[in-house]
Design a protein around this motif. Structure first.
Motif, PDB file in Angstrom:
ATOM      1  N   PHE A   1      15.101  42.622  55.038  1.00  0.00           N
ATOM      2  CA  PHE A   1      15.653  42.795  56.302  1.00  0.00           C
ATOM      3  C   PHE A   1      16.615  41.761  56.648  1.00  0.00           C
ATOM      4  CE2 PHE A   1      13.137  46.564  56.454  1.00  0.00           C
ATOM      5  CZ  PHE A   1      13.007  47.085  57.877  1.00  0.00           C
ATOM      6  N   GLN A   2      17.572  41.833  56.971  1.00  0.00           N
ATOM      7  CA  GLN A   2      18.697  40.971  57.703  1.00  0.00           C
ATOM      8  C   GLN A   2      18.354  40.518  59.237  1.00  0.00           C
ATOM      9  OE1 GLN A   2      20.506  40.045  55.321  1.00  0.00           O
ATOM     10  NE2 GLN A   2      22.406  41.097  55.013  1.00  0.00           N
ATOM     11  N   PRO A   3      18.846  39.678  59.354  1.00  0.00           N
ATOM     12  CA  PRO A   3      18.562  39.175  60.836  1.00  0.00           C
ATOM     13  C   PRO A   3      18.689  40.323  61.798  1.00  0.00           C
ATOM     14  CG  PRO A   3      19.723  37.347  59.948  1.00  0.00           C
ATOM     15  CD  PRO A   3      19.852  38.461  58.895  1.00  0.00           C
ATOM     16  N   ALA A   4      19.715  41.026  61.951  1.00  0.00           N
ATOM     17  CA  ALA A   4      19.768  42.075  63.031  1.00  0.00           C
ATOM     18  C   ALA A   4      18.671  43.112  62.885  1.00  0.00           C
ATOM     19  CB  ALA A   4      21.276  42.776  62.832  1.00  0.00           C
ATOM     20  N   HIS A   5      18.211  43.431  61.667  1.00  0.00           N
ATOM     21  CA  HIS A   5      17.267  44.285  61.327  1.00  0.00           C
ATOM     22  C   HIS A   5      15.966  43.906  62.005  1.00  0.00           C
ATOM     23  CE1 HIS A   5      19.826  45.290  57.757  1.00  0.00           C
ATOM     24  NE2 HIS A   5      20.121  46.031  58.562  1.00  0.00           N
ATOM     25  N   LEU A   6      15.925  42.588  61.646  1.00  0.00           N
ATOM     26  CA  LEU A   6      14.418  42.023  62.206  1.00  0.00           C
ATOM     27  C   LEU A   6      14.444  42.052  63.590  1.00  0.00           C
ATOM     28  CD1 LEU A   6      14.039  39.068  59.746  1.00  0.00           C
ATOM     29  CD2 LEU A   6      12.413  40.917  59.816  1.00  0.00           C
ATOM     30  N   ARG A   7      15.634  41.549  64.594  1.00  0.00           N
ATOM     31  CA  ARG A   7      15.568  41.489  65.799  1.00  0.00           C
ATOM     32  C   ARG A   7      15.496  42.735  66.557  1.00  0.00           C
ATOM     33  NH1 ARG A   7      16.572  36.172  67.007  1.00  0.00           N
ATOM     34  NH2 ARG A   7      18.087  34.985  65.474  1.00  0.00           N
ATOM     35  N   ARG A   8      16.075  43.666  65.869  1.00  0.00           N
ATOM     36  CA  ARG A   8      15.798  45.002  66.619  1.00  0.00           C
ATOM     37  C   ARG A   8      14.366  45.671  66.668  1.00  0.00           C
ATOM     38  NH1 ARG A   8      17.868  50.696  63.918  1.00  0.00           N
ATOM     39  NH2 ARG A   8      17.759  52.136  65.927  1.00  0.00           N
ATOM     40  N   LEU A   9      13.977  45.382  65.182  1.00  0.00           N
ATOM     41  CA  LEU A   9      12.376  45.956  65.005  1.00  0.00           C
ATOM     42  C   LEU A   9      11.392  45.265  65.845  1.00  0.00           C
ATOM     43  CD1 LEU A   9      10.926  47.590  62.629  1.00  0.00           C
ATOM     44  CD2 LEU A   9      10.161  45.359  61.678  1.00  0.00           C
ATOM     45  N   ILE A  10      11.642  43.895  66.125  1.00  0.00           N
ATOM     46  CA  ILE A  10      10.733  43.304  67.142  1.00  0.00           C
ATOM     47  C   ILE A  10      10.820  43.396  68.387  1.00  0.00           C
ATOM     48  CG2 ILE A  10       9.943  40.805  67.856  1.00  0.00           C
ATOM     49  CD1 ILE A  10      10.936  39.970  64.693  1.00  0.00           C
ATOM     50  N   GLU A  11      12.170  43.622  68.764  1.00  0.00           N
ATOM     51  CA  GLU A  11      12.687  44.062  70.293  1.00  0.00           C
ATOM     52  C   GLU A  11      11.861  45.494  70.647  1.00  0.00           C
ATOM     53  OE1 GLU A  11      16.822  43.374  70.491  1.00  0.00           O
ATOM     54  OE2 GLU A  11      16.696  41.023  70.435  1.00  0.00           O
ATOM     55  N   ASP A  12      12.079  46.381  69.737  1.00  0.00           N
ATOM     56  CA  ASP A  12      11.532  47.647  70.014  1.00  0.00           C
ATOM     57  C   ASP A  12      10.052  47.741  69.891  1.00  0.00           C
ATOM     58  OD1 ASP A  12      12.153  50.775  69.661  1.00  0.00           O
ATOM     59  OD2 ASP A  12      10.760  50.501  68.267  1.00  0.00           O
ATOM     60  N   SER A  13       9.333  47.063  69.089  1.00  0.00           N
ATOM     61  CA  SER A  13       7.942  47.273  68.844  1.00  0.00           C
ATOM     62  C   SER A  13       7.129  46.104  69.656  1.00  0.00           C
ATOM     63  CB  SER A  13       7.497  47.594  67.504  1.00  0.00           C
ATOM     64  OG  SER A  13       7.946  46.168  66.910  1.00  0.00           O
ATOM     65  N   GLY A  14       7.658  45.098  69.623  1.00  0.00           N
ATOM     66  CA  GLY A  14       6.909  43.699  70.086  1.00  0.00           C
ATOM     67  C   GLY A  14       5.916  43.311  69.134  1.00  0.00           C
ATOM     68  N   VAL A  15       6.067  43.927  67.578  1.00  0.00           N
ATOM     69  CA  VAL A  15       5.195  43.286  66.907  1.00  0.00           C
ATOM     70  C   VAL A  15       6.053  42.635  65.711  1.00  0.00           C
ATOM     71  CG1 VAL A  15       3.742  44.066  64.830  1.00  0.00           C
ATOM     72  CG2 VAL A  15       3.654  45.198  67.130  1.00  0.00           C
ATOM     73  N   VAL A  16       5.703  41.430  65.427  1.00  0.00           N
ATOM     74  CA  VAL A  16       6.499  40.583  64.526  1.00  0.00           C
ATOM     75  C   VAL A  16       5.973  40.887  63.029  1.00  0.00           C
ATOM     76  CG1 VAL A  16       6.921  38.303  64.033  1.00  0.00           C
ATOM     77  CG2 VAL A  16       6.828  38.876  66.284  1.00  0.00           C
ATOM     78  N   PRO A  17       6.939  41.367  62.023  1.00  0.00           N
ATOM     79  CA  PRO A  17       6.341  41.147  60.683  1.00  0.00           C
ATOM     80  C   PRO A  17       5.620  40.231  60.077  1.00  0.00           C
ATOM     81  CG  PRO A  17       8.670  42.046  60.912  1.00  0.00           C
ATOM     82  CD  PRO A  17       8.291  41.277  62.327  1.00  0.00           C
ATOM     83  N   ALA A  18       4.400  40.095  59.380  1.00  0.00           N
ATOM     84  CA  ALA A  18       4.089  39.093  58.896  1.00  0.00           C
ATOM     85  C   ALA A  18       4.784  37.979  57.865  1.00  0.00           C
ATOM     86  CB  ALA A  18       2.615  39.416  58.249  1.00  0.00           C
ATOM     87  N   VAL A  19       5.741  39.036  57.125  1.00  0.00           N
ATOM     88  CA  VAL A  19       6.295  38.746  55.867  1.00  0.00           C
ATOM     89  C   VAL A  19       7.616  39.392  55.848  1.00  0.00           C
ATOM     90  CG1 VAL A  19       6.325  38.808  53.355  1.00  0.00           C
ATOM     91  CG2 VAL A  19       4.357  38.382  54.534  1.00  0.00           C
TER      92      VAL A  19
END
Length: 260
Positions: A128-146
């Motif tokens: 995952f690139q920075p933009a993918h990570l930010r979208r995922l976290i903003e959408d779900s409120g859950v941060v990937p562990a890894v």
């Protein structure tokens, strides 16, 4: 999660059990596989034959791009567990963002269900690139562990590692040795001579001192043992700087922004 684990990318299934068995005998306790590798069954055979308590093992697998989406991911997870012969995994990852498909948010929802149900102990992503990570976290409120990404001296991912630090995401390196492409670098050879180590051991030590989780792959028992023997020496600041100077944005694998 152990900082140094064992990967089985590109290991044929009929060779995987022997390689994983050699790794477990050497002292590895973290094994990384994926559905698309086609060797989860081989990993499972090795785990079953090792006789080790399940709580001593850390097993990671990943959902493939063709199985993204909420319901498909749940089915793919069940199939992976069956091949591994386990009732849970320790870490389940989205293998690639595959942004052209635009299904990773639904896939992440499935991973959160698996986490809540106790079928995986942690969830994360890969490539995952920075933009993918930010979208995922903003959408779900859950941060990937890894976030497991290609990372080695030729591709040091400084921007991405800064985003990981911002959110508290562990950085895990696949292809930590760049598939051997950099091991003849004079800077690495000189450091290896000073420490009486191999260039591969120097690179793995560099990863550890950066705080990166690494999963080197080998099917050769001597090399499997060598890759684990990286805790008896340390690189100084000048040596770390010399390796930092090798960054050239060199990918050995696909570009996550375009890979489908």
């Amino acid at each position: 999660m152990p900082q140094l684990g064992f990967g089985v990318f590109q290991v044929p299934d009929d060779e995987t059990a022997a390689a994983v068995t050699a790794a477990l005998e050497a002292g590895y306790r973290s094994i990384d596989t994926a559905a698309v590798y086609g060797n989860e069954a081989g990993v499972g055979r090795a785990l079953a034959g090792a006789g080790l308590p399940r709580e001593e093992l850390f097993v990671t697998t990943k959902v493939w791009n063709a199985d993204q989406g909420h319901d498909a991911t749940l089915r793919a997870f069940d199939a992976s567990l069956g091949r591994l012969g386990l009732d849970h995994v320790d870490l389940y990852l989205i293998h690639w963002p595959a942004p052209a498909q635009d299904r990773y948010l639904d896939t992440w929802r499935a991973l959160r269900t698996l986490l809540a149900d106790g079928r995986t102990r942690a969830v994360g992503v890969s490539n995952f690139q920075p933009a993918h990570l930010r979208r995922l976290i903003e959408d779900s409120g859950v941060v990937p562990a890894v976030n497991q990404v290609e990372l080695h001296p030729g591709l040091q991912q400084r921007e991405l590692r800064a985003v990981h630090a911002e959110y508290g995401i562990a950085t895990e390196a696949w292809s930590p040795l760049a598939q051997g492409a950099l091991l003849a670098e004079p800077a690495l050879a000189a450091i290896a001579r000073r420490h009486g180590r191999s260039p591969a051991q120097v690179v793995l030590r560099w990863h550890l001192q950066l705080g990166t989780v690494v999963i080197p792959k080998s099917v050769t028992p001597a090399r499997i043992r060598e890759n684990l023997d990286v805790f008896g020496f340390a690189l100084d600041d000048a040596e770390m700087a010399a390796i930092a100077a090798l960054d050239r944005g060199m990918r050995t694998g696909p570009d996550p922004d375009t890979f489908v």
